[in-house]
Structures are given as C-alpha cells and as structure tokens.
Motif scaffolding. Structure first.
Motif, PDB file in Angstrom:
ATOM      1  N   PHE A 123       0.810  -1.218   0.000  1.00  0.00           N
ATOM      2  CA  PHE A 123       0.000   0.000   0.000  1.00  0.00           C
ATOM      3  C   PHE A 123       0.844   1.269   0.000  1.00  0.00           C
ATOM      4  O   PHE A 123       1.972   1.275   0.491  1.00  0.00           O
ATOM      5  CB  PHE A 123      -0.902   0.019   1.229  1.00  0.00           C
ATOM      6  N   ALA A 127       0.307   0.864   5.465  1.00  0.00           N
ATOM      7  CA  ALA A 127      -0.771   0.104   6.115  1.00  0.00           C
ATOM      8  C   ALA A 127      -0.247  -1.064   6.928  1.00  0.00           C
ATOM      9  O   ALA A 127      -0.799  -2.157   6.896  1.00  0.00           O
ATOM     10  CB  ALA A 127      -1.793  -0.375   5.072  1.00  0.00           C
ATOM     11  N   TYR A 140       1.839 -11.680   9.091  1.00  0.00           N
ATOM     12  CA  TYR A 140       0.394 -11.445   9.113  1.00  0.00           C
ATOM     13  C   TYR A 140      -0.396 -12.301   8.128  1.00  0.00           C
ATOM     14  O   TYR A 140      -1.367 -12.961   8.494  1.00  0.00           O
ATOM     15  CB  TYR A 140       0.081  -9.959   8.882  1.00  0.00           C
TER      16      TYR A 140
ATOM     17  N   GLU B 199      -6.922   2.296   5.821  1.00  0.00           N
ATOM     18  CA  GLU B 199      -5.938   1.556   5.019  1.00  0.00           C
ATOM     19  C   GLU B 199      -5.538   0.249   5.687  1.00  0.00           C
ATOM     20  O   GLU B 199      -5.325  -0.747   5.009  1.00  0.00           O
ATOM     21  CB  GLU B 199      -4.684   2.424   4.779  1.00  0.00           C
ATOM     22  N   VAL B 200      -5.423   0.283   7.016  1.00  0.00           N
ATOM     23  CA  VAL B 200      -5.037  -0.938   7.726  1.00  0.00           C
ATOM     24  C   VAL B 200      -6.157  -1.982   7.610  1.00  0.00           C
ATOM     25  O   VAL B 200      -5.906  -3.168   7.401  1.00  0.00           O
ATOM     26  CB  VAL B 200      -4.718  -0.628   9.199  1.00  0.00           C
ATOM     27  N   GLU B 202      -8.198  -2.154   5.177  1.00  0.00           N
ATOM     28  CA  GLU B 202      -8.145  -2.622   3.792  1.00  0.00           C
ATOM     29  C   GLU B 202      -7.031  -3.662   3.626  1.00  0.00           C
ATOM     30  O   GLU B 202      -7.188  -4.659   2.916  1.00  0.00           O
ATOM     31  CB  GLU B 202      -7.910  -1.439   2.855  1.00  0.00           C
ATOM     32  N   ALA B 203      -5.907  -3.421   4.311  1.00  0.00           N
ATOM     33  CA  ALA B 203      -4.808  -4.386   4.236  1.00  0.00           C
ATOM     34  C   ALA B 203      -5.264  -5.736   4.787  1.00  0.00           C
ATOM     35  O   ALA B 203      -5.006  -6.781   4.189  1.00  0.00           O
ATOM     36  CB  ALA B 203      -3.598  -3.870   5.012  1.00  0.00           C
ATOM     37  N   ALA B 204      -5.978  -5.709   5.914  1.00  0.00           N
ATOM     38  CA  ALA B 204      -6.480  -6.966   6.486  1.00  0.00           C
ATOM     39  C   ALA B 204      -7.391  -7.660   5.478  1.00  0.00           C
ATOM     40  O   ALA B 204      -7.293  -8.868   5.256  1.00  0.00           O
ATOM     41  CB  ALA B 204      -7.229  -6.688   7.784  1.00  0.00           C
TER      42      ALA B 204
END
Ligand code: ATP
Ligand code: MG
Lengths: 366, 303
Positions: A123, A127, A140, B199-200, B202-204
C-alpha cells in the motif's frame, strides 16, 4: 501454500485478464451502465445523474511473470482498477479472469481464499499493523491463513532479510523510517508466496533516492521470483524503469497500452505526448527500438548492444568519431544498424509535441 | 392567574395542556400497568437477578472479610501491574491509608465490590453493543439518541423503574449504576473501532482476513486505547452513581454520605466524600496509565 520457496514456474501460469470492465460509483450504478456502454461520458453522468464514472470499458491483459504498470494522473481510476483484481471493489459490469476463474463471480469465502493464497498487496501509506513488530507484521498473511508461528516465523525472517531489514525483527513500525516501513510492507506481501503482487503507488510516499533504492530491490526480487506484478504509479520515469508493459489510464478509460519504448516513441494522443515530453528519451529508448535493417555488404565496425540506451551509444559513437554502428543481440549476433541521424531524431522530442519551441530535451541529471 | 399576561385570553396566556383528570388517568394507567406486569413476572425477575445477587454478595464478602492488609497489598499489586509507575502505587497506598485511618475501610470495601461488579457488567454488555454499533450505521442511528437520553436523564430518575421492577436492595442499585455508567463504554468502543485507519482495515481485507480475524486482530487492538478511555469513564460514573444508588438500599460510603446529608453531619459527609475521591483517583490513574502503556508501540523514535 506454506512452502515459501520461490515460485518460478512461469510456464503454465495464466495472466490476469480484465474484460469489458465498468465501474460506476453512486446509489444505483446498474441503472446507468447501459447508458455508459452506449457512450455517455464521465461529465455527463456526473452532471445529469450524480454518479461517478470510475472505470469504463477496460480491456487489459496482465501477463504472468511480468511487471505491468498502470499509470495515470490523480483521480484517473488507478486505485479503483487495482482493487478490482483482488475483489476489494466489485465492478458494475465486466469480468476479471485468473486461471480460468472470474474474480467477480466468487462468493465471499472463495474470495477470501483467493486473497489469502493467490494475491498480496503493498500500500501507498504502508498500512502496517502498528501494534505488531516487524516480524509479526511479516507473519500477518500467514497468520490469516492459519499457519503456525513455528512455521511462519522462519519464512518471515527470510523475507525480512531479503528486503534488507535483518536485525529489525523486533522493532515496531513507528520506530522505522518510511523506506524501511515499505520494506516491511514488501516482506509482508512476499511472505504470502502469492503469484499476484498488487502495488498501489507503493513507492510514491518515499524520497526520490529511497524510491530508486526500492525500485532496485523490486527489480532484483522480480528477476528471481517472476511474480505477476501490477504496479501503480503516476510517475512516468518509475513506469519506464519498472514496467514490462505500461497501461495509461485517463478519466477511467485506457488511453494506450504498450511497452515503455512504444509509449515514448509513439504516444497515442496529446495527453500521453504531454506526459512523455518531460522524459529523458536518450536514457529510455534502446538501440533495438530504432534499429534500421542490416545494410547490404559490409557492417559498421562499431558494435552496440541491442539493450543499450541511445545516450550511451551516441557518446561512444561521438568519441570514436563514427556515424554508424551495428546493433547486436545478447548472443553478439547482428540484428540491425543505427546511424547518428536516427539516434538524434529519436532522442529529441518530436516536433509535433514541441509546440513550436525548438529547444532540445534538457539533460536532467538523475 | 392571568394577571401577568398583558390581558390576553387564557388560551394564549397559559400553555394549553391536557386536562388534569386526563393526565391523572394516563399516569395511573401507565403506573398500574407497569406494576401489574412486574407483579405477574416477579418470579422470573427474581430468578433472573439471583446470579447477580450471588455475585455481588460473594464479592462483597470477599472484600470485607479478607484481612485488610491482604486487600491493601492486592490493590497495590494490581495498580503496579496496570501502571508500572511507582508514583501511582505510592499515591494509592496513601489514599488507602487515609481511608483505613478514618475508619472507613469496611464501607469502602462494600463500595469497591459494588463498583467492581457494576463496571464488569458495563464492560461485558457495553463492549459487544459498541462493536455492533460500529459495524452497522443503522445500529448507530438507533442507539445514539438512546445513549443521549441515558446520559442526560437525571440519575435519580433511573431509580424509579428499577425500584418498581426489582424492589429495594443491592441488585436494583447495581442495575441503576450500570445503566448510568454504560453509555461511555458503548460510545467509546464504537468510536474507537470507527477511527481505526481505513488503510489498515483494507490491508487486512486484502490478505483475506475474515470478519472475526479483522475484529480481534486489527479493530479491537487498534481501538484499545479509546476503549480503555471508555472503561475509565465508566468507572468514574459508577463511583458517582453509587452515592445516588444508596437511596435504594446500597450500603457503603454512599449510604454514609446520604445519612450525613439528612443529619447535617458535616465531617462524616466530607470524610466519606474524600474516601470516594481517593478510590476514584486510584482507579483513574491506574487505568489511564494502563491505557497509555497499551499504546507504547505508537511512540515514535529510532534506535
Ligand atoms: N467510493 C467512491 N465513491 C465515489 N467515487 C469514488 C469512490 N472511489 C473512487 N471514486 C472516484 O473514482 C475516481 C477514481 O478514483 P481512484 O482513487 O481510483 O483514482 P487514482 O487514480 O487512484 O487517484 P490517486 O492518484 O489520487 O490515488 C475519482 O474520480 C474518485 O473521485
Ligand atoms: Mg490511488
């Protein structure tokens, strides 16, 4: 999928096939898709129906094992397009095919599995998970897949080292600089061992020098991993440096698709020509691109590599005071010839784009 | 009556209200109906509150019957592990010593048990409600005005329906305290989750996290500082409400304050008041320090 050894079987992999893709944002997008298909433009749709045309009639093949760059100005729909590939955004019409499956038709569970195993994403603003260390962040994707930490940690450590962050495993993202954080973002994506790597302006937030570094890291990794990378940028230099294939997006429509050489030499329209104007053509265009057919009889004595850029060749020819040279391929076999005039013509911006002022491209230092 | 009304006709002078008899009938109708329902279901209500009663009694006995020095040490240990701050531990021990010296130890323990139970219930109920509210905009639209009413309604008013339904005693007291103290828990859980970086999230999503993985792995950990602020406020409001709840039979410090008001016992009133303040400060500092410690990872700085 727990095996993180590099994926190198380019042979029978499919690329990503985007077909007749439309995306309209608003309350009732389906109602207007036919009108847009019939030719209604972005402005008309916005003025008359208060819907935003995100993407229109995108047809694009992203080849396997290659870096495809999608380029365009802010608001041209780049992020929207890349998010269709892993289903973060669903289209109003059209299909996205990968290995014979349509991402659009997947149900939630299939889509999750697809994201877990076939894709990974980097990103613009990194992120990262602020409450996880570098190592935990890199794990992750594997955590989500349900891989045991005993298995995932060695994999994560390998990738952390591979992006040059060995020793930082136990740091938190906030303790790292932007460039280092994006390396973590890259390691996190690579640890997934997915074939598709989606990068949305991944280097745009970095300083120019660090950005060049990261481009090099990516190119080195790609030489070995041969992933199907979709890279988004609004910077033509970056696109030319990274892209095996470049697609230019404007107001949600594709304007031109081709190699960097093609786009620089033959911009499809004024808009792209405008982009290309500022490029240092001498450092982009390669000998093979402008090579003339081999002459009858004797070949010029000087040999230049097909992949050399014009600036280099011109300097060598000027030093040697010759006007022609033979272009040879990697196996040293002659494939054509170049002369000074052709080189100079290719190096200077074409007159049609110059808008009258007769200045030759300035030589912007890197 | 209409003398100060510039000689206007009655209709314009006094706000036209429903006739008194209608209002009386309405009031009596609602009240009687309410009581009727409560009477009809009194067994069920008793059964439902029995576990709560048991929990309250057990905890209160535990606090009151355990020798003071053990509780004293236990509180300091908890404060230490929450805050890791010797100053806060020292302050806490001074506060507790003050309470003990002025003979308020036992009442304080009663109040502590009460506040602990009320806070736990508020967290157990408030957290999932807050999560639901964060997940659905419609839920937020419905709950926001309800919470507004809960927070602006004078706290005494809660006592009325609670007493009608549950009678007099500790359990109705706890329920009133929970109703009063739960809104910040819900609000701040909702807010915390909604403020997590898009954004985080969305990353997940991009890595294929399912809703459960997103909630436990990203949303809750990242909103924990805000949720802790909610817990902190809930504790403070519970402490404020125990005094009011003593009107329906809750013992402890609140009862002493109430008696002091009725009898104009100036010193007793203030001593008990200060004991409440001391507990409040201990709770507040310890939980805030804990919240800050949870954010340690966000402290910037290269090494
Ligand atoms: N959820 C949305 N609702 C309405 N319009 C949207 C939405 N998302 C994007 N758009 C619109 O779609 C267009 C393309 O947006 P997008 O974010 O894809 O652009 P971009 O090329 O990534 O731009 P940037 O370089 O600024 O990131 C813009 O006009 C934007 O306003
Ligand atoms: Mg974008």
């Amino acid at each position: 999928m727990t095996d993180a050894t590099t994926n190198t079987d380019t042979g029978n992999r499919s690329g990503i096939e985007i077909r007749n893709l439309y995306k309209i944002f608003g309350a009732r997008p389906k109602d207007y898709v036919e009108k847009v298909q019939a030719g209604m433009g972005k402005e008309e749709l916005n003025d008359k129906h208060k819907h935003v045309l995100g993407l229109q009639d995108i047809n694009l093949t992203l080849p396997p094992g290659k870096i495809s760059v999608i380029m365009g100005l802010s608001g041209s729909g780049k992020s929207t397009l890349i998010r269709h590939i892993n289903g973060l955004i669903m289209p109003t019409a059209g299909e996205i095919l990968y290995n014979g499956r349509d991402v659009v038709k997947m149900n939630e569970e299939e889509l999750r599995e697809f994201r877990r195993h076939e894709t990974a994403m980097v990103f613009q603003k990194f992120a990262l998970l602020p409450h996880r260390t570098v190592l935990e962040n890199t794990c992750y994707g594997l955590d989500i897949q349900g891989v045991d930490r005993k298995e995932s940690e060695p994999i994560a450590k390998k990738w952390i080292a591979r992006v040059g962050l060995a020793g930082y495993e136990d740091n938190y993202p906030n303790q790292l600089s932007g460039g280092m954080q994006q390396r973590v973002g890259l390691a996190r994506a690579l640890a997934n061992d997915a074939d598709i790597l989606l990068m949305d302006e991944a280097f745009s937030a970095l300083d120019p020098l660090i950005r060049m570094d990261m481009q090099k890291v990516l190119l080195d990794l790609q030489a070995e991993l041969k992933k199907t990378i979709v890279f988004i940028t609004h910077d033509l230099d970056e696109a030319l440096r990274l892209g095996d294939k470049i697609a230019i997006l404007r107001d949600g429509a594709l304007n031109q698709v081709g190699t960097g050489q093609e786009i620089v030499l033959r911009p499809a329209n004024e808009y792209i020509a405008e982009f290309v104007r500022e490029v240092n053509r001498g450092r982009v265009i390669r000998a093979e691109t402008i090579a003339l057919p081999l002459p009858e009889g004797e070949l010029p004595k000087m040999k230049v590599k097909a992949s050399s850029v014009l600036e280099k060749i011109a300097r060598r020819m000027a030093d040697a005071e010759v006007r022609t040279a033979t272009v040879v391929d990697a196996a040293n076999k002659p494939i054509g010839m170049v002369d000074m005039t052709t080189i100079l013509t290719a190096m200077v911006t074409p007159a049609s784009v110059e808008e009258g002022d007769d200045e030759v491209e300035e030589d912007s230092a890197a | 009556m209409a003398s100060s009304c510039w000689g206007l006709p009655e209709l314009l002078c006094e706000f036209p209200s429903l006739p008194n008899s209608t209002l009386r009938h309405m009031r009596m109708g609602i009240d009687d109906g309410f009581r009727g329902i409560v009477r009809a279901y009194s067994d069920q209500i008793d059964a439902a509150t029995r576990p709560l009663q048991w929990f309250l009694n057990t905890l209160e006995h535990a606090f009151v019957d355990t020798p003071w020095f053990i509780i004293f040490a236990l509180i300091l240990v908890v404060v230490w592990f929450a805050s890791r701050n010797p100053k806060i531990v020292l302050g806490s021990s001074m506060g507790l010593a003050f309470i003990g010296i002025f003979g308020l130890w036992e009442d304080t323990m009663t109040t502590l048990a009460m506040v602990t139970v009320a806070t736990l219930i508020a967290i157990i109920l408030g957290l999932p409600i807050g999560i639901l509210m964060a997940r659905s905009d419609r839920m937020q639209k419905i709950l926001t005005p309800v919470l507004d009413v809960m927070q602006t309604m004078p706290s005494f008013v809660y006592l009325i329906p609670v007493v009608v339904i549950f009678g007099i005693g500790k359990v109705p007291g706890v329920i009133a305290v929970v109703i009063y103290a739960i809104p910040p828990m819900i609000r701040l859980t909702n807010l915390g989750i909604r403020l997590v970086d898009k954004e985080v999230i969305e990353a997940a999503d991009a890595f294929g996290a399912n809703p459960r993985q997103k909630l436990w792995g990203v949303q809750l950990p990242l909103s924990l500082p805000t949720i802790m602020a909610g817990v902190n406020q809930t504790i403070m409001m519970a402490l404020a409400m125990v005094v009011v709840a003593s009107m329906v039979g809750v013992g402890g410090l609140g009862k002493n304050v109430l008696q002091a008001i009725n009898n104009q016992f100036f010193t007793i009133g203030f001593l008990n008041g200060f004991a409440l303040v001391a507990i409040a400060i201990i709770f507040d500092r310890a939980s805030q320090a804990f919240g800050k410690r949870l954010q340690k990872h966000s402290e910037a700085g290269h090494d």
